[in-house]
Design a protein around this motif. Structure first.
Motif, short mmCIF file in Angstrom:
data_model
loop_
_atom_site.label_atom_id
_atom_site.label_comp_id
_atom_site.label_asym_id
_atom_site.label_seq_id
_atom_site.Cartn_x
_atom_site.Cartn_y
_atom_site.Cartn_z
N ASN A 9 -28.11 -34.05 -13.35
CA ASN A 9 -26.95 -34.32 -12.49
C ASN A 9 -26.76 -33.27 -11.39
N ARG A 10 -27.67 -32.28 -11.28
CA ARG A 10 -27.54 -31.25 -10.24
C ARG A 10 -28.88 -31.04 -9.51
N GLY A 28 -34.44 -28.22 -14.21
CA GLY A 28 -33.03 -28.28 -13.81
C GLY A 28 -32.30 -29.40 -14.53
N LYS A 29 -31.03 -29.53 -14.16
CA LYS A 29 -30.20 -30.57 -14.77
C LYS A 29 -30.31 -31.84 -13.94
N GLY A 54 -35.83 -32.69 -14.28
CA GLY A 54 -34.65 -32.68 -15.13
C GLY A 54 -34.86 -33.20 -16.53
N GLU A 74 -30.09 -32.09 -6.54
CA GLU A 74 -30.03 -31.73 -5.13
C GLU A 74 -29.52 -30.31 -4.92
N GLU A 75 -28.46 -29.94 -5.68
CA GLU A 75 -27.92 -28.59 -5.54
C GLU A 75 -28.97 -27.52 -5.92
N GLU A 76 -29.66 -27.79 -7.02
CA GLU A 76 -30.66 -26.82 -7.46
C GLU A 76 -31.87 -26.80 -6.51
#
Length: 1099
Positions: free
Chosen positions: A950-951, A947-948, A977, A953-955
């Motif tokens: 900066n994302r 994942g990214k 990440g 938690e969302e992912e």
């Protein structure tokens, strides 16, 4: 007209018979005076000539003629001149035409010896030439003579013939019975029991003639249907000893046969006691009448019963011949007793007999007795339950099937005829006694009619007797009160008593013989290992003396109890359970539609057999419901026990046939249903080679396919086709047995191919059946790829490409020690072989020492010379120790432990799933299935996805939501990440050093040299290729760093398998990716599905 223009003279004489095949012998002597007139012969056809030498051959014509000339020709041996280079298969010689068909080729003509079982007592087993022997080219250095060819083609002169002849000589003294003495006599004696003489009259009194006939008819329907089913089973192949047990076990399998065989043998043993006690009771009644009691009635029954059983045992042990003679004598007595009754019915009755209710044949008595008149507590079914045991006994002949000359013919003929004859006798006695004797009589000769008395339709009143007081007080005579009616009616009463003795003793004798025979057959099959002791037979007839003693002890025990009223219903139900299973066996065999079900007895129907089975079960409950329940409980317990023990037998039962039919039907039905994602399951081809050589690879695959998916262990034989096919065929059954023995639910498949990749490609395309086709390929990681020949690497990577081409998922399994333990197995086998040799030598030396002590030094030398034992024996022991010590270092204990690591229960830990690429969900499904297994249930799933930064938690929330919809439990989710950053220099350097020997380095060379190197070594990694996929190479190295960081302590790592595009990525570079990706890690599963959904969150 002849088609040959040569001047050959035929030696035919004038046709004197109508023999269809005539061999016309050509006389090569043109001066022969035996000439035939061609003008008088009818037209016929001869072999057409194809050359000059055809004139010297025999001519065969199909026409009437005298065969004497041909016979003389063969006997004198005056054959036409043959070429010196004669061959057994040469069709261009005179001798070829003189040979019977089948003697001029290795291909054998049909013979019964080819179809016998090994060890058959009916004749020797002969092996026909194998397909390989008649298909392969005949060796040039093998000299085949006509005589040897004939012997081979016809199975003559094989090893073992002499033993077979000796075996036949041994069988010469065996006593075998025909259908009359062996089956008919026994069945009639067993069916005609005490019931015929002392209960049938009471049954007619209670139920009347009409319902009495129906009761007899219903009983006969049960026995007739069972007899028909038994006849069908008996005529579907050779029947050995064991009777009902043999028929049921060979039809339904050892589970049903083993359960019913034990209770059937026990029932026969207790039946001996029942019949003997019935005999003893009759004797005791006679002693009472003569006031000659020994002690008291109970003890007198025990004494007489014990003496009787001892006498019967002596007759049985004396041999089947003596027992058969005794049965014939008893049958004669029984027939005389029955005839005595029928004669008595026409002898005019005297006043005494009339006072007891006997008036000879009277229409009024027949009419009065036609309807039922049940007393209190009695009804149709209760009366039926009392009579039905009298109809049993139809298995008496089948129980000694091993002692019959031709059981296939004797059992159906004798049993069905016995049922017919005994049925006629039962019906005749029932109708006659109902037409002659009234229901109630006082026995008082003064109870005559008073003038002017109203008879109210009473038959006795119409015949001059008043038995009206029997309505208010009990009477002693008449059908319903006197059990000795037949003695009263008969011409000579004592003959009926003799008939009772004959019926009881014959039934006891038949049961005393049946029980040991059935029990011996059961023990021989070794279904109950603890009973193997009773399998031994003695004498020419293989008599079960141990079984006789056991039956004697059981019978004596129950005689001493002397209370058989409780056990009698259970015994009757045991017999009925046997009848039910015989009927069901016939139905089941027909329903299974096996081509092997071809009974010669065609008068049967599978639905009628099923009706017979249901009827038997119903009768069991009618007779006694609690006894029926006990019977079913005992049978179910024994069935479960035998099923659990799984006896190592294969009798080609209808259960196997029906299993095949069911599996085939289900497989065909599956093809009509489209696959649905909810029903997806991994169905794997596992490239294990021999399944025992890579057990760890098989174990991990079996962990997620057991009880849920297909698993096929595959092996590819590479090399000369002939050798490969031979090796493959010889090991197929052995390796499947290994899987079964190790409780691995998998199939074994093998192919022979020119190269490994071709073989795997064939397996990927052709394995499976219908919807049960593999969708996943499981292979072990090629640990030695850097040392392996280039062709092996090309094949290995090519297999992965082929799997993707066929849209099959791929799982590559890597463990630190590797999978192949074939060398360890070879060492173990060698050590076991040497250990066996050592033990054999020690035993031989010990025997020689004993012989030396008993027979002197000369005996020792003689024995040693015979066994080729020399003083080098101690050296042999030393060599064993040397070999053992030599292999101690080579015996890789770690490899052995690694090969069993997936058999053990896994310690509490994690299965780390690195689901980096969406392949349809296979990467996630396999570890989830593993957590459902007992061995892996303590391992929790940890999910790693890219994942990214900066994302994260969302992912993480999105992935948790997806997994919850998939209903997959997990312990934690990690979003990685930093996958795409460059690996550290040390890790990258390791990768570069790994691929350095395989790089082309064309950029450092001039163009011409570079092109030349590309042509000479196209498999090497070019600088252009490495630069084009540098990011992917970085990713593999970086992933290994992350795996080392996060999953070093995991029990198992499941990781998305990188896919190499065909063409742009060389095989060696791809192997380097896999190596660096999984280096120094716990067990790793590299998984890549076929990118079709295997998970769904829809219901």
């Amino acid at each position: 007209m002849s088609l040959n223009n040569s001047s050959n003279i035929f030696l035919d004489s004038v046709p004197s018979n109508t023999n269809r095949f005539q061999v016309n012998v050509i006389n090569e002597n043109h001066e022969s005076s035996a000439a035939a007139n061609d003008n008088t012969d009818p037209p016929h056809y001869e072999e057409t000539s194809f050359g000059d030498e055809a004139q010297k051959r025999l001519r065969i014509s199909f026409r009437p003629g005298n065969q004497e000339c041909y016979d003389n020709f063969l006997q004198s041996g005056e054959t036409a001149k043959t070429d010196a280079s004669f061959h057994a298969y040469d069709s261009h010689t005179n001798t070829y035409y003189l040979q019977t068909f089948g003697h001029n080729t290795m291909d054998a003509v049909p013979k019964i010896e080819y179809y016998r079982n090994t060890g058959s007592i009916s004749g020797p087993k002969v092996n026909r030439p194998s397909l390989l022997e008649i298909h392969e080219q005949l060796a040039k250095n093998v000299a085949v003579t006509p005589s040897s060819a004939d012997r081979v083609a016809n199975g003559d002169g094989i090893p073992g013939d002499e033993q077979a002849e000796n075996k036949e000589d041994d069988q010469a003294g065996v006593v075998k019975f025909g259908w009359v003495k062996g089956v008919l006599v026994r069945c009639m004696l067993n069916i005609w029991g005490v019931m015929l003489f002392i209960r049938l009259s009471w049954i007619v009194g209670e139920a009347g003639i009409g319902l009495g006939v129906i009761i007899i008819g219903l009983s006969v329907v049960v026995t007739t249907l069972t007899g028909i089913s038994m006849s069908a089973i008996c005529t579907n192949g050779v029947v050995r000893g064991g009777g009902a047990y043999y028929l049921i076990s060979r039809s339904l399998g050892p589970e049903f046969g083993g359960s019913i065989g034990l209770i059937f043998a026990f029932a026969n043993a207790v039946a001996v006691a029942m019949y003997v006690v019935g005999f003893a009771e009759t004797v005791v009644d006679l002693l009472k009448e003569s006031d000659s009691m020994m002690v008291d009635p109970t003890n007198d029954i025990r004494i007489i019963g014990s003496i009787t059983v001892v006498i019967l045992l002596g007759i049985s042990v004396a041999g089947m011949e003596w027992e058969a003679k005794a049965q014939v004598i008893l049958l004669v007595i029984l027939l005389i007793a029955i005839a005595n009754f029928f004669i008595g019915t026409v002898i005019p009755s005297n006043n005494e007999k009339k006072s007891r209710g006997f008036f000879n044949y009277q229409a009024s008595i027949f009419a009065e007795n036609f309807g039922p008149r049940f007393t209190k507590g009695e009804g149709f079914f209760s009366v039926f339950a009392i009579f039905f045991p009298a109809a049993t006994g139809i298995l008496a002949g089948a129980n000694i099937s091993g002692d019959l000359e031709d059981p296939q013919d004797a059992i159906p003929r004798g049993t069905m005829l016995a049922i017919f004859i005994t049925t006629v006798a039962y019906l005749g006695v029932a109708i006659c006694v109902g037409a002659c004797v009234v229901r109630d009589a006082t026995g008082n000769m003064n109870d005559t009619i008073i003038s002017g008395m109203n008879c109210n339709g009473s038959a006795a009143c119409g015949l001059g007797y008043d038995f009206s007081r029997c309505r208010h007080e009990p009477c002693q005579y008449g059908l319903m009160n006197n059990f000795q009616v037949m003695s009263m009616v008969s011409g000579f009463g004592p003959l009926i008593t003799a008939g009772i003795f004959s019926a009881t003793l014959s039934s006891a004798l038949a049961s005393l013989v049946s029980a040991p025979k059935v029990f011996q057959a059961l023990c021989k099959d070794n279904i109950y290992k603890a009973l193997q002791f009773f399998a031994k037979g003695y004498g020419k007839n293989n008599e079960p003396l141990r079984g006789y003693i056991l039956t004697f002890l059981i019978a004596m025990a129950f005689i001493l109890i002397a209370e058989l009223n409780t056990i009698a219903p259970i015994i009757s139900n045991f017999f009925l359970a046997s009848y039910a299973l015989i009927n069901f066996s016939c139905f089941h065999a027909s329903y299974a539609k096996s081509p092997g079900w071809r009974p010669a007895y065609g008068i049967y129907n599978m639905w009628v057999s099923l009706f017979g089975a249901v009827l038997c079960c119903a009768v069991m409950f009618v007779i006694n419901w609690w006894a029926a329940v006990i019977t079913y409980v005992i049978e179910f317990f024994l069935y479960v026990y035998v099923t659990y023990k799984k006896p190592d037998v294969n009798w080609g039962s209808s259960t196997q046939a029906l299993s095949y039919v069911s599996a085939l039907d289900n497989a065909l039905e599956l093809t009509t249903v489209e696959d649905h994602v909810k029903n997806f399951r991994p169905q794997c081809i596992v490239l294990t080679g021999g399944p025992m050589t890579r057990p760890a690879l098989l174990d991990i695959t079996h962990a997620f396919t057991k009880n849920s998916g297909l698993c096929i262990c595959c092996e590819v034989f590479v090399g000369p086709r002939k050798l490969c096919v031979k090796e493959m065929n010889s090991g197929m059954a052995k390796k499947q047995v290994w899987l079964t023995k190790n409780k691995i639910k998998a199939f074994y498949a093998a192919v022979a191919a020119d190269c490994f990749r071709d073989g795997v490609r064939s397996l990927l395309q052709a394995s499976g059946l219908g919807r049960m086709k593999p969708n996943t390929l499981v292979i072990g990681y090629k640990k030695n790829w850097r040392k392996a020949p280039l062709t092996e690497i090309e094949n290995y990577v090519g297999i992965i490409h082929d799997a993707f081409d066929f849209e099959i998922g791929v799982v590559i399994v890597r463990i630190s020690q590797g999978f192949d333990i074939s060398q360890v197995l070879q060492v173990q086998e060698e050590l076991e072989r040497l250990e066996q040799e050592r033990l054999a030598l020690e035993a031989t030396i010990k025997d020689n020492e004993c012989e030396e002590e008993s027979g002197g030094i000369r005996g020792l030398f003689k024995k040693a010379g015979k066994l080729n034992i020399t003083k080098t024996t101690p050296k042999k022991d030393g060599s064993i120790n040397t070999i053992q010590s030599m292999h101690v270092g080579e015996f890789n204990q770690k490899l052995v432990e690694a090969s069993t690591q997936f058999k053990k229960k896994q310690e509490k830990g994690t299965i780390d799933v690195w689901w980096l690429f969406d392949d349809g969900g296979l990467t996630l499904l396999i570890p989830y299935i593993l957590t459902l297994r007992k061995k892996w249930k303590d391992c929790k799933l940890r999910i790693y996805v890219g994942g990214k930064i900066n994302r994260i938690e969302e992912e993480k929330i999105a992935m948790a939501s997806l997994l919850s919809k998939f209903r997959i439990k997990f312990a934690d989710i990690h979003i990685i990440g930093d996958i795409n950053i460059k690996p550290n220099k040390e890790s990258w350097k390791v990768f570069e050093e790994m691929i350095e020997p395989y790089r082309l380095h064309e950029s450092c060379k001039d163009l011409t040299t570079a092109e030349k190197l590309k042509r000479e070594t196209p498999w090497k990694i070019t600088d252009a290729e490495l630069e084009a996929v540098k990011e992917k190479s970085y990713r593999q190295v970086r992933l290994n760093e992350l795996l080392q960081e996060h999953s070093r302590a995991a029990n198992l790592i499941v990781l998305s398998l990188p896919v190499a595009r065909k063409g742009p990525i060389s095989d060696l570079l791809y192997m380097a990716w896999l190596e660096i990706l999984t280096k120094n890690l716990p067990p790793v599963l590299l998984v890549r599905g076929n990118h079709k959904n295997v998970l769904t969150f829809y219901s």
